[in-house]
Design an enzyme around this catalytic site. Structure first.
Site, short mmCIF file in Angstrom:
data_model
loop_
_atom_site.label_atom_id
_atom_site.label_comp_id
_atom_site.label_asym_id
_atom_site.label_seq_id
_atom_site.Cartn_x
_atom_site.Cartn_y
_atom_site.Cartn_z
N HIS A 1 0.85 -1.09 0.01
CA HIS A 1 0.14 -0.08 0.03
C HIS A 1 0.91 1.21 0.14
O HIS A 1 0.31 2.35 -0.06
CB HIS A 1 -1.01 0.23 1.25
CG HIS A 1 -1.95 -1.26 1.15
ND1 HIS A 1 -2.49 -1.57 0.14
CD2 HIS A 1 -2.11 -2.10 2.53
CE1 HIS A 1 -3.35 -2.78 0.36
NE2 HIS A 1 -3.09 -3.07 1.98
ZN LIG Z 1 -3.77 -7.46 3.54
#
Ligand SMILES: [Zn+2]
Length: 253
Positions: free
Chosen positions: A72
């Site tokens: 992320h």
């Molecule tokens: Zn995850």
């Protein structure tokens, strides 16, 4: 891990914030972990571990890093527990060092690999494949080269059918020199942050299928653990252990 290596992916402005711990309150909230110099040192070390796993995989055929998978993290910001995108940095550093030309990222964490997808959006040398729960974080999913978003509570059979339909095509089409496999434990049906329906056995079969597919092509394989948040933490551990057991049983000579 050096800042020079990190700059293969991350912007100078972002690395400057990391080096000087000068994040805004919003940026810390977005990161979702308390930021400190110790956290920075630990996460840089983690990033170096993934690069080392990539190097060892190229040397020995496969390697696993008992950590990593911070998918992320974007070039210019961190989010969702991820400060630095270790897999992206490792791929770029290894390609820049002319060891290899093409990398495939096989991201089977339950969450879509948004940072990795955005980083490599215009980079043909790295193929990004993410198979995840559609109705889960991140809300906004920048397109990977291949995204497969599963319905809530998808079963072992649905998951493994889809994986076996697409993974061989990804490997065939991109012909990578090295695969980074994010073996997330969070597609597990009793995960706190996941909403898929995979069993412990299903996750083991997932790993077996990835390993067999990569080994059949004689491609180097680097495994990282990525996420895992089972209600019973010993089950997250069991999933990660199975990932390593299967790797050893398939690649050990
Ligand atoms: Zn995850």
């Amino acid at each position: 891990m050096t800042y020079e290596d990190l700059a293969q992916v991350h912007t100078d402005e972002y690395l400057d914030k990391i080096a000087t711990s000068s994040f805004s309150a919003f940026e810390v909230i977005q990161l979702e972990i308390p930021y400190s110099e110790q956290a920075r040192e630990g996460l840089m070390l983690m990033c170096g571990g993934t690069l080392l796993a990539g190097r060892l995989a190229l040397e020995h055929g496969c390697a696993a890093h008992l950590g990593g998978g911070f998918h992320h993290a974007f070039a210019s910001h961190g989010e969702g527990f991820c400060l630095l995108n270790d897999v992206a940095v490792a791929a770029r550093v290894l390609i820049a060092g002319s060891k290899i030309e093409r990398v495939a990222v096989v991201d089977l964490d339950v969450h879509q690999g948004n940072g990795t997808a955005a980083i490599f959006a215009d980079d043909q040398s790295v193929f990004t494949f993410s198979m995840h729960q559609e109705n889960n974080y991140p809300a906004e999913k920048p397109p990977s080269d291949l995204d497969l978003g599963l319905d809530d509570h998808a079963s072992d059979e649905v998951y493994l059918d889809l994986l076996s339909e697409h993974l061989p095509k990804v490997l065939e089409g991109h012909d990578p020199d090295l695969v980074f496999y994010l073996a997330g434990a969070d597609p597990y049906r009793d995960d706190q942050l996941g909403g898929l329906g995979l069993t412990l056995e299903g996750l083991r079969r997932r790993d077996q299928f990835v390993y067999d597919s990569v080994r059949d092509r004689d491609t180097a394989l680097a495994v990282v653990l990525a996420g895992g948040y089972a209600f019973r933490s010993e089950e997250t551990v069991a999933i990660h252990v199975a990932t390593i057991e299967e790797l050893v049983s398939r690649f050990a000579v």
